[in-house]
Every structure is written in structure tokens, then in C-alpha cells.
Design a protein around this motif. Structure first.
Motif, PDB file in Angstrom:
ATOM      1  N   HIS A 170       6.951   9.406   2.218  1.00 26.82           N
ATOM      2  CA  HIS A 170       7.469   7.982   1.838  1.00 26.82           C
ATOM      3  C   HIS A 170       8.947   7.805   2.093  1.00 26.82           C
ATOM      4  CE1 HIS A 170       3.746   7.425  -0.191  1.00 26.82           C
ATOM      5  NE2 HIS A 170       3.650   8.667  -0.719  1.00 26.82           N
ATOM      6  N   TYR A 184       1.331  12.980   3.300  1.00 26.84           N
ATOM      7  CA  TYR A 184       2.115  11.550   2.659  1.00 26.84           C
ATOM      8  C   TYR A 184       3.481  11.806   2.717  1.00 26.84           C
ATOM      9  CZ  TYR A 184      -2.443  10.436   0.780  1.00 26.84           C
ATOM     10  OH  TYR A 184      -3.857   9.834   0.741  1.00 26.84           O
ATOM     11  N   THR A 240       0.861  -1.328   0.040  1.00 25.68           N
ATOM     12  CA  THR A 240       0.032   0.030  -0.189  1.00 25.68           C
ATOM     13  C   THR A 240       1.141   1.265   0.075  1.00 25.68           C
ATOM     14  OG1 THR A 240      -0.370  -0.627   2.256  1.00 25.68           O
ATOM     15  CG2 THR A 240      -2.215  -0.965   0.956  1.00 25.68           C
ATOM     16  N   GLN A 241       1.915   1.245  -0.750  1.00 28.64           N
ATOM     17  CA  GLN A 241       2.476   2.556  -1.149  1.00 28.64           C
ATOM     18  C   GLN A 241       3.631   2.971  -0.026  1.00 28.64           C
ATOM     19  OE1 GLN A 241       2.327   2.826  -4.336  1.00 28.64           O
ATOM     20  NE2 GLN A 241       0.118   3.638  -4.952  1.00 28.64           N
ATOM     21  N   ARG A 293       3.551   4.104   3.161  1.00 30.52           N
ATOM     22  CA  ARG A 293       3.240   5.374   3.792  1.00 30.52           C
ATOM     23  C   ARG A 293       3.695   5.541   5.214  1.00 30.52           C
ATOM     24  NH1 ARG A 293      -1.914   5.346   0.348  1.00 30.52           N
ATOM     25  NH2 ARG A 293      -2.792   4.612   2.222  1.00 30.52           N
ATOM     26  N   TYR A 346       4.187  -0.321  -3.339  1.00 28.32           N
ATOM     27  CA  TYR A 346       3.347  -0.396  -4.556  1.00 28.32           C
ATOM     28  C   TYR A 346       1.992  -0.490  -4.471  1.00 28.32           C
ATOM     29  CZ  TYR A 346       8.005  -2.474  -5.688  1.00 28.32           C
ATOM     30  OH  TYR A 346       9.443  -2.420  -6.013  1.00 28.32           O
ATOM     31  N   ASN A 347       1.238  -0.578  -5.626  1.00 35.32           N
ATOM     32  CA  ASN A 347      -0.130  -0.587  -5.168  1.00 35.32           C
ATOM     33  C   ASN A 347      -0.917  -1.913  -5.692  1.00 35.32           C
ATOM     34  OD1 ASN A 347      -2.856   0.379  -4.985  1.00 35.32           O
ATOM     35  ND2 ASN A 347      -2.819   1.559  -6.924  1.00 35.32           N
TER      36      ASN A 347
END
Length: 418
Positions: free
Chosen positions: A233, A231, A222-223, A225, A238-239
Motif C-alpha cells: 500500500h 499486499y 478498494t484499499q 493496492r 477505503y473499503n
């Protein structure tokens, strides 16, 4: 005479009570149409219960995504090598290249058609000598649902301290010594593609060892985070999470998974029975040691090269316009009707004969070490997968394949033999 209904390899089959629809409707009614939501959590819990061994499961958008994240979690990166079964679909090896690593292809043994443990050990030792380091992971594959020799593979993996990513995409519900495939290694990969044992339309899952591994994989899916009111990172994510709608289908499918597995085993037994006296046709079945329990996702046969099949002389004369597989239509037009590694003429002739009789039959997977895209990858071969590719064929086994269908398929095979 009415046109025969086509018999497919493995068509998606929904529960008779439409339980999938109930979960999907629930998602719409509560406006959980977005990714994630109660169905995803519920499906993961169902899978954890099914797999046992106190494992945690992450539902993902595809089995390929599961392979990718498992390798990432094993620390695979640019310049690394990963030992992977050659006799498989490309989803087992492509994610290795996504990570900038190199697949090291390992051939099969004849009993299960899966990764040969002795060849694996030879490769590990040889890679260490050639590169100065051990491969970062080992990826055995449950070809057509058949369990690999996981006891021996784990023994070798532990000896050299290399994590195992079990690709059980085709082996959902298959067992070795009573334990579900995908729960022996550090990670296990499942697929719920449209043609698998159960489906979520598209989707997959990763079986992880514990809470910490599970949480980290979840982050990557889920990216990745961080916990700020905006946001942030700190790693590349990844999505890859499964949608709540797809997971609703999965929850319904879990109510029929055992029926599906029982059906595939029943179809396999029927093929074994009906083909046992047909000279030159051998049904591939699990080793009789008692430890193997294949789900028989697809039933496979080999044809003796001496067999003569009607239309054999016309095999490979014309360029095929479609592609094998569900995404037919998105293909390159081939420049030639043949390649340097292909099933022999009688297998191709039987495929065409069956196709005309409204039966979907397919060649077995082409070994990855013979794929043009991997021509420069290291490979440890013994000839087994190339041999089987020349003479092997997949037959329908899915939930919609009836006893009558199996009899018709066997009659067609007999009729095709000159």
C-alpha cells in the motif's frame, strides 16, 4: 372499518417481473456472493448508458462514500475549505470533515431551493481574501430531485478554477437542458438508498470524467493496492465498493427506473392540480423556463404561517421518542422538545395530524449551518433555507403512492386546516 394501510414517502419498489431476484439468484448460483463480480460491472455499464456524456461510473457502498472519494480526488485535505449547499442532508457535508477540511455553507435561492450561485461567488471571493486561497471544491445538491442552477454554478466554478462535485443523490434521472444531473461537474454523486428513485438496498455511485479518473477512484475504493504478489500500500484507500448482491438489485431496478421517474412526475402534477385552490398551501414546483426537469423524488409544500392547523396549540409540547428517517431506533434521547431552529407550530401540527391519518410526512431538511455540529463553520446566508425550513413539508411520492392516496393526502391536509 379496516385500518388504513400506511402511506410512506418513498418505499422501495421492485420490478413486476422480479428481475432483481434473477440477478441475485445468478450471483448465488455462480457463488459470486463476494464483493464485486458480474453484477457490479453490469450495473456500472447500465448507469453509464443512462447518464450518457461518455462518463465512467464506479459503484460504491453509499452515496456518502461517493462524496468522500470525489472530494479526495479533488485534492481536499486538512486545512482546506469546500463550498457546500447548506440546505441538504448531512451526507453532503460530513465527508468534508472526514478529510479534515472545513465546510463553507452556502444558502439557497428561492426558485429551486438549491445553492444560490451569486452567494457562492461572494463566498469564493471572501474566502480567498480571508484565507489566502480558494475553496478546493463546490458541492451543489439536487434537493428533492430539483436541478440546481448548474449553468451558472459551472460558469462561476470555471472562472475560479474550482472543481464541482454534483450531489445528485436525490436527483437520479433529473435533467437540466436535457442533460442528466451528475454529468456537468468533474464528479457526480448518486445514491441508491432504500428510499431513493431506485434502490440497491444500500449503495451509491460516483460518476467520473474519464478512464484515468475512474481507475484512480476505483483504486481508492478498494484499499489502494499495488501490483505485487503480496499486499503493498502506497496510499490510504477505503473499503467502499458495492457488493455483487446489491448490484444485482440495481440491475433489476434499472429496468423500471424510467417508470419510477414518470410516476413521481405524475404524482407531483396531481398534487399541483388538487392543491391549487387550497389557500395557504403552495406546492413547490420547478421553474417554468423549460430547462428544468426534476424527478420529484419527494413532493414538497410550504404552509403559509397564517394557516391554523388542528392541534397547533399542542405542537412541540412533548419530547418525541423516535427519530425521523429509516434508521429510527439508533438515536439519542433529546433533552428538550424544541431547538432554536425548527419548523413552526402549524407544520409540526400537520405532521402529527397526517401521522395519525397513517400518512408519513416530514419536515424539509434542516439547514446544515443551523446544525449544532457545524456551529463554528463559515456560512454565507440569506435567510432562504431557514425560511423554508420553518414552513416546508415533504409529502409521499414513491411508486406505491396511488392517485387515490394523493387524493386522500390532500383531503387530510384540507381537513387539518381550521
Amino acid at each position: 372499518m379496516a385500518e388504513r394501510k400506511r402511506i410512506y414517502l418513498c418505499l422501495a419498489h421492485m420490478s413486476e417481473d422480479g428481475i432483481e431476484q434473477k440477478y441475485i439468484k445468478e450471483a448465488f448460483d455462480t457463488n459470486w456472493v463476494v464483493p464485486l463480480g458480474p453484477n457490479v460491472n453490469g450495473f456500472e455499464k447500465d448507469l453509464e448508458e443512462f447518464c450518457g456524456q461518455n462518463k465512467r461510473v464506479v459503484a460504491l457502498s453509499a452515496g456518502t462514500a461517493a462524496v468522500h472519494l470525489a472530494l479526495l480526488a479533488c485534492g481536499v485535505g486538512p486545512g482546506d475549505e469546500v463550498c457546500v449547499q447548506s440546505f441538504t442532508f448531512c451526507a453532503s457535508s460530513h465527508p468534508i470533515t472526514y478529510l479534515g477540511a472545513t465546510p463553507v455553507f452556502i444558502d439557497s435561492e428561492r426558485e429551486t431551493w438549491n445553492m444560490d450561485p451569486e452567494l457562492l461567488e461572494k463566498a469564493i471571493i471572501d474566502r480567498k481574501e480571508k484565507t489566502g486561497k480558494y475553496p478546493k471544491a463546490i458541492v451543489p445538491v439536487a434537493l428533492y430531485g430539483m436541478p440546481y442552477k448548474i449553468d451558472r454554478i459551472m460558469e462561476i466554478a470555471n472562472k475560479y478554477g474550482i472543481p464541482v462535485v454534483e450531489d445528485a443523490a436525490e436527483g437520479f434521472g433529473s435533467k437540466f437542458n436535457g442533460q442528466v444531473l451528475g454529468t456537468f461537474g468533474k464528479y457526480g454523486v448518486l445514491s441508491f438508498n432504500g428510499n431513493k428513485m431506485i434502490t440497491t438496498s444500500g449503495g451509491g455511485a460516483l460518476i467520473t470524467e474519464n478512464e484515468d479518473e475512474w481507475r484512480e477512484i476505483m483504486m481508492y475504493a478498494t484499499q489502494y493496492r499495488e501490483s505485487y504478489p503480496y499486499y503493498q500500500h502506497e496510499k490510504i484507500g477505503y473499503n467502499y465498493r458495492m457488493s455483487n448482491i446489491c448490484a444485482g438489485i440495481g440491475r433489476g431496478q434499472m429496468t423500471v427506473v424510467n417508470d419510477h421517474i414518470a410516476h413521481h412526475k405524475h404524482v407531483q402534477a396531481l398534487y399541483e392540480e388538487l392543491l391549487k385552490d387550497v389557500k395557504g398551501v403552495t406546492v413547490h414546483s420547478q421553474p417554468a423556463t423549460g430547462g428544468y426537469e426534476s424527478n420529484y423524488w419527494l413532493c414538497t409544500i410550504t404552509l403559509d404561517p397564517s394557516l391554523k392547523i388542528k392541534g397547533q396549540e399542542n405542537a412541540y409540547k412533548t419530547i418525541v421518542t423516535g427519530a425521523v428517517g429509516g434508521a429510527a431506533g439508533v438515536i439519542h434521547a433529546a433533552s428538550s422538545a424544541t431547538t432554536d431552529c425548527q419548523p413552526n407550530e402549524n407544520v409540526e401540527a400537520l405532521r402529527v395530524f397526517m401521522d395519525q391519518a397513517q400518512i408519513e410526512a416530514r419536515p424539509v431538511w434542516k439547514p446544515m449551518h443551523k446544525q449544532p455540529v457545524y456551529k463554528n463553520a463559515p456560512a454565507y446566508v440569506n435567510g432562504v433555507s431557514e425560511d423554508i425550513f420553518k414552513i416546508g413539508m415533504c409529502l409521499p411520492a414513491g411508486p406505491y403512492v396511488s392517485d387515490e392516496d394523493v387524493k386522500y393526502i390532500v383531503d387530510c391536509i384540507k381537513e387539518a386546516i381550521v
